[in-house]
Scaffold this motif. Structure first.
Motif, PDB file in Angstrom:
ATOM      1  N   ASN A 143       0.842  -1.189   0.000  1.00  0.00           N
ATOM      2  CA  ASN A 143       0.000   0.000   0.000  1.00  0.00           C
ATOM      3  C   ASN A 143       0.879   1.241   0.000  1.00  0.00           C
ATOM      4  O   ASN A 143       1.681   1.455   0.918  1.00  0.00           O
ATOM      5  N   SER A 144       0.728   2.088  -1.020  1.00  0.00           N
ATOM      6  CA  SER A 144       1.558   3.291  -1.144  1.00  0.00           C
ATOM      7  C   SER A 144       1.053   4.438  -0.292  1.00  0.00           C
ATOM      8  O   SER A 144       1.749   5.455  -0.150  1.00  0.00           O
ATOM      9  N   GLY A 145      -0.150   4.316   0.246  1.00  0.00           N
ATOM     10  CA  GLY A 145      -0.696   5.358   1.105  1.00  0.00           C
ATOM     11  C   GLY A 145      -1.388   6.475   0.363  1.00  0.00           C
ATOM     12  O   GLY A 145      -1.865   7.432   0.985  1.00  0.00           O
ATOM     13  N   ASP A 146      -1.482   6.371  -0.961  1.00  0.00           N
ATOM     14  CA  ASP A 146      -2.129   7.420  -1.761  1.00  0.00           C
ATOM     15  C   ASP A 146      -3.292   6.862  -2.576  1.00  0.00           C
ATOM     16  O   ASP A 146      -3.711   7.463  -3.568  1.00  0.00           O
ATOM     17  N   GLY A 147      -3.792   5.701  -2.160  1.00  0.00           N
ATOM     18  CA  GLY A 147      -4.888   5.080  -2.898  1.00  0.00           C
ATOM     19  C   GLY A 147      -4.429   4.079  -3.932  1.00  0.00           C
ATOM     20  O   GLY A 147      -5.265   3.495  -4.630  1.00  0.00           O
ATOM     21  N   THR A 148      -3.123   3.881  -4.064  1.00  0.00           N
ATOM     22  CA  THR A 148      -2.588   2.929  -5.030  1.00  0.00           C
ATOM     23  C   THR A 148      -1.764   1.865  -4.311  1.00  0.00           C
ATOM     24  O   THR A 148      -1.340   2.053  -3.162  1.00  0.00           O
ATOM     25  N   PHE A 149      -1.550   0.761  -5.012  1.00  0.00           N
ATOM     26  CA  PHE A 149      -0.731  -0.334  -4.496  1.00  0.00           C
ATOM     27  C   PHE A 149       0.395  -0.631  -5.486  1.00  0.00           C
ATOM     28  O   PHE A 149       0.249  -0.441  -6.690  1.00  0.00           O
ATOM     29  N   GLU A 150       1.505  -1.127  -4.964  1.00  0.00           N
ATOM     30  CA  GLU A 150       2.647  -1.521  -5.782  1.00  0.00           C
ATOM     31  C   GLU A 150       2.861  -3.020  -5.632  1.00  0.00           C
ATOM     32  O   GLU A 150       2.902  -3.545  -4.527  1.00  0.00           O
ATOM     33  N   ASP A 151       3.022  -3.714  -6.761  1.00  0.00           N
ATOM     34  CA  ASP A 151       3.304  -5.142  -6.739  1.00  0.00           C
ATOM     35  C   ASP A 151       4.773  -5.343  -6.353  1.00  0.00           C
ATOM     36  O   ASP A 151       5.687  -5.035  -7.118  1.00  0.00           O
ATOM     37  N   VAL A 152       4.995  -5.845  -5.140  1.00  0.00           N
ATOM     38  CA  VAL A 152       6.367  -6.042  -4.653  1.00  0.00           C
ATOM     39  C   VAL A 152       6.668  -7.532  -4.488  1.00  0.00           C
ATOM     40  O   VAL A 152       7.527  -7.919  -3.695  1.00  0.00           O
ATOM     41  N   SER A 153       5.978  -8.369  -5.253  1.00  0.00           N
ATOM     42  CA  SER A 153       6.164  -9.814  -5.138  1.00  0.00           C
ATOM     43  C   SER A 153       7.604 -10.215  -5.417  1.00  0.00           C
ATOM     44  O   SER A 153       8.178 -11.042  -4.689  1.00  0.00           O
ATOM     45  N   VAL A 154       8.195  -9.655  -6.436  1.00  0.00           N
ATOM     46  CA  VAL A 154       9.581  -9.988  -6.780  1.00  0.00           C
ATOM     47  C   VAL A 154      10.545  -9.373  -5.781  1.00  0.00           C
ATOM     48  O   VAL A 154      11.429 -10.047  -5.239  1.00  0.00           O
ATOM     49  N   ALA A 155      10.387  -8.091  -5.510  1.00  0.00           N
ATOM     50  CA  ALA A 155      11.300  -7.394  -4.604  1.00  0.00           C
ATOM     51  C   ALA A 155      11.286  -7.981  -3.202  1.00  0.00           C
ATOM     52  O   ALA A 155      12.307  -8.004  -2.505  1.00  0.00           O
ATOM     53  N   SER A 156      10.127  -8.484  -2.767  1.00  0.00           N
ATOM     54  CA  SER A 156      10.006  -9.029  -1.414  1.00  0.00           C
ATOM     55  C   SER A 156      10.489 -10.471  -1.308  1.00  0.00           C
ATOM     56  O   SER A 156      10.687 -10.979  -0.199  1.00  0.00           O
ATOM     57  N   GLY A 157      10.640 -11.146  -2.442  1.00  0.00           N
ATOM     58  CA  GLY A 157      11.034 -12.547  -2.451  1.00  0.00           C
ATOM     59  C   GLY A 157       9.879 -13.516  -2.531  1.00  0.00           C
ATOM     60  O   GLY A 157      10.087 -14.727  -2.689  1.00  0.00           O
ATOM     61  N   ILE A 158       8.649 -13.018  -2.448  1.00  0.00           N
ATOM     62  CA  ILE A 158       7.474 -13.896  -2.474  1.00  0.00           C
ATOM     63  C   ILE A 158       7.381 -14.657  -3.798  1.00  0.00           C
ATOM     64  O   ILE A 158       6.946 -15.817  -3.834  1.00  0.00           O
ATOM     65  N   ALA A 159       7.786 -14.024  -4.897  1.00  0.00           N
ATOM     66  CA  ALA A 159       7.642 -14.628  -6.223  1.00  0.00           C
ATOM     67  C   ALA A 159       8.736 -15.647  -6.535  1.00  0.00           C
ATOM     68  O   ALA A 159       8.760 -16.210  -7.626  1.00  0.00           O
ATOM     69  N   ALA A 160       9.594 -15.926  -5.560  1.00  0.00           N
ATOM     70  CA  ALA A 160      10.701 -16.848  -5.811  1.00  0.00           C
ATOM     71  C   ALA A 160      10.249 -18.300  -5.848  1.00  0.00           C
ATOM     72  O   ALA A 160      10.966 -19.160  -6.362  1.00  0.00           O
ATOM     73  N   GLU A 161       9.053 -18.600  -5.307  1.00  0.00           N
ATOM     74  CA  GLU A 161       8.616 -19.992  -5.228  1.00  0.00           C
ATOM     75  C   GLU A 161       7.178 -20.134  -5.703  1.00  0.00           C
ATOM     76  O   GLU A 161       6.324 -19.289  -5.413  1.00  0.00           O
ATOM     77  N   PHE A 162       6.923 -21.237  -6.414  1.00  0.00           N
ATOM     78  CA  PHE A 162       5.601 -21.541  -6.930  1.00  0.00           C
ATOM     79  C   PHE A 162       4.859 -22.458  -5.955  1.00  0.00           C
ATOM     80  O   PHE A 162       5.464 -23.148  -5.143  1.00  0.00           O
ATOM     81  N   GLY A 163       3.545 -22.464  -6.082  1.00  0.00           N
ATOM     82  CA  GLY A 163       2.719 -23.356  -5.273  1.00  0.00           C
ATOM     83  C   GLY A 163       1.263 -23.148  -5.619  1.00  0.00           C
ATOM     84  O   GLY A 163       0.849 -22.039  -5.971  1.00  0.00           O
TER      85      GLY A 163
END
Length: 613
Positions: free
Chosen positions: A282-302
């Motif tokens: 949540n960017s705090g201005d009404g928008t969201f940023e996809d941080v799946s890659v930057a956060s490491g969440i996108a490193a694994e499938f399931g």
């Protein structure tokens, strides 16, 4: 620390055999119809009630909820038909009682007519998610004597009004799940609906209506979304969003699968490629940023179906646990710098005690044994068992399903929705499981076009890390063979116990009113923060009681399967009273109250200790 941990593991090994014997005794007792307390299974103060006592009353018709889920059944065994859907309990109009949103399906095939499927849609309006306003009569002194305001047991009478059209909620996708949270900190709860297809973000306008903010927030995500959770993973005061995604499927090239008897049947997730989950910041201005890659969440499938968030290692930062269908579960530990690492395998919570990945469906976290660490429970497929992961501390888990008496009872069912909740307010977290098969059941009625129905289950916590199957006492609705999926939990009539809304695939929703919990003492707390006083999911509470116990709970709306729950924290006290309440807010700040009354709801606001609203 290593020596202490080895000692604890040695103790667990020493007691495992004796607990296994107790578990077997419990199972045999239940099989032959023995009710009541088994010697050594729990303290007298926590013994079950009479065997003929009904825990839940089905009041669906009485309160005016007439919802039937539609899954677009075609007779072609299309995989999405068996997966949805969930429900949400949330106070959308800020009037102090819980309203209800029920997720709906639609025709699966492109351009399909819902009125021409195998089980046709018979309503004149198209299938869509429905919003019901709770018109709870608060039973004030002015109308206390009126029979019209009370149920036969004297509790407040409630009714629901379908306000879908005036609310402008137009959820017509092939719905799966729902999450609730205040994304703009204005004090009004917003709604996120996951779909087989693009998801939808609905922002609450605060006047009884919602606006579609999917495009503005960029949270549509066209993959197959299932469960979702709002959380503040970076502790910046804005709710972020985690969405579990299932598998990739092309409806124009759907595979054909067969049962063991060579009859055509539904496929499993292994027939389709898995996908990655997504984390929106949540960017705090009404928008969201996809941080799946930057956060490491996108490193694994399931093949993700269930998600729950909690602070599993006690460091003050929220972590994420994902139940995957047929692949190892993921335990995403918050590294406090915007990134996560998957500690599922190392932490002992990715596979069962035999090292096998199971068909994870629903999941919840809670401190069921009172040791101060949140434990994890995951529901699974028939012939597997649902799995109890006990937290030994520092997010190290051990599979103690068999020792807890939860093994054999779950092998006969396919579980979806589940939740840790204290149905009888004795201070110990019990379990409920919503069951429904995903493959055609042997011996089913040959005329049944959807032969997946199974009864649901209620498990009573004995207080000694074991459970009794209390399904027979749960009520008539627990004896029905339906295809149950989502469960939403909350105190619908504000009487101090936890009620349940059940969502059935291709069947009716059911409103189940708790008939026993209000007999014990309890305390209800709404935890809010910020200028507008929004709910604070992730806030952690320690309640010190007059009998010397410390009870750990948290404010949350996630957990279970594809559903959202009452953000208020309802704590059963048994015969005890509240001595002190300690709150650790998502920001990391800690406050303490010593004047919290029991048997009532109070509001605790961040930064206002020791004052009480």
């Amino acid at each position: 620390m290593r020596g202490v941990r080895q000692s604890r593991r040695a103790g667990a090994d020493f007691t495992r055999i004796s607990l296994l014997v107790v578990s077997c005794i419990l199972v045999i007792s239940q099989m032959v119809g023995v009710s009541g307390q088994v010697s050594g299974s729990g303290p007298a103060s926590n013994s079950p009630g009479p065997s003929d006592e009904t825990v839940f009353d089905d009041v669906t018709d009485e309160v005016g909820v007439s919802f039937h889920h539609y899954n677009g059944l075609t007779g072609q065994f299309l995989f999405p038909e068996i997966v949805g859907s969930g429900a949400a309990l949330f106070d959308f109009d800020n009037d102090g009682d819980l309203d209800l949103f029920l997720v709906q399906g639609t025709a699966l095939e492109p351009g399909g007519d819902p009125r021409k499927t195998l089980v046709p849609w018979r309503d004149s309006a198209p299938p869509m998610g429905r919003l019901y306003r709770n018109d709870l009569n608060t039973n004030t002194s002015a109308d206390r004597a009126s029979a019209r305001t009370q149920r036969p047991d004297g509790r407040p009478r409630m009714s629901f009004t379908d306000v879908t059209l005036p609310s402008r909620l137009d959820a017509r996708g092939y719905g799966m799940g729902v999450a609730t949270g205040d994304i703009n900190n204005d004090g009004w709860t917003d709604l996120y609906v996951t779909n087989f297809g693009a998801n939808q973000m609905w922002v609450n306008n605060g006047d009884g209506t919602f606006a579609d903010a999917t495009a503005k927030t960029e949270t549509g995500d066209g993959r197959w979304g299932t469960s979702a959770s709002f959380l503040d993973f970076d502790r910046d005061g804005w709710l972020d969003l985690f969405v579990t995604n299932y598998v990739q499927i092309d409806m124009s090239d759907h595979p054909t699968c067969y049962a063991a008897n060579s009859a055509k049947d539904y496929c499993g997730p292994q027939a389709f490629p898995p996908v990655v989950d997504v984390l929106f910041r949540n960017s705090g201005d009404g928008t969201f940023e996809d941080v799946s890659v930057a956060s490491g969440i996108a490193a694994e499938f399931g093949a993700g179906l269930g998600v729950v968030t909690d602070d599993f290692d006690g460091d003050g930062w929220v972590d994420v646990y994902v139940a995957n269908d047929g692949s190892p579960n993921q335990l995403w530990m918050n590294r406090r710098d915007g990134t996560f690492r998957n500690q599922g395998l190392l932490g002992g919570a990715a596979v069962n005690r035999d090292g096998q990945a199971e068909a994870g469906m629903g999941v919840d976290a809670g401190d069921f044994n009172g040791d101060g660490h949140p434990d994890i429970f995951v529901t699974h497929l028939m012939e597997e068992t649902d799995t109890l992961y006990v937290n030994l501390g520092e997010a190290v888990f051990e599979d103690r399903t068999i020792e807890a008496g939860l093994g054999l009872q779950s092998r006969r069912h396919t579980g979806f929705g589940t939740l840790w909740f204290d149905y009888d307010n004795d201070g110990w977290l019990d379990l409920v499981v919503a069951n429904g098969a995903v493959r055609s059941l042997e011996g089913a009625d040959g005329q049944d076009v959807y032969p997946l129905g199974q009864p649901n289950q209620l498990f009573h916590n004995t207080g000694e890390e074991t459970f009794l199957d209390f399904s027979a006492q749960a009520g008539p609705s627990f004896q029905l063979a339906e295809v149950s999926r989502g469960l939403a939990f909350g105190d619908l009539d504000n009487d101090g116990d936890t009620d349940v809304v059940l969502s059935n695939s291709n069947g009716p929703a059911r409103v189940l009113l708790n008939a026993v919990g209000q007999r014990n003492r309890w305390v209800g707390m709404r935890l809010v923060g910020g200028e507008a006083g929004r709910d604070m999911p992730g806030a952690r509470i320690e309640i010190l009681t007059s009998d010397g116990r410390t009870i750990l709970r948290r404010s949350r709306t996630d957990g279970g399967y594809a559903s959202a729950h009452d953000p208020r924290v309802l704590v059963g006290l048994g015969a005890a009273r509240v001595e002190q309440v300690r709150v650790r807010w998502p920001s990391g700040e800690v406050e303490q109250w010593s004047n919290v009354p029991d048997s009532s709801y109070v509001t605790l606001r961040e930064g206002m200790s020791p004052a009480l609203e």
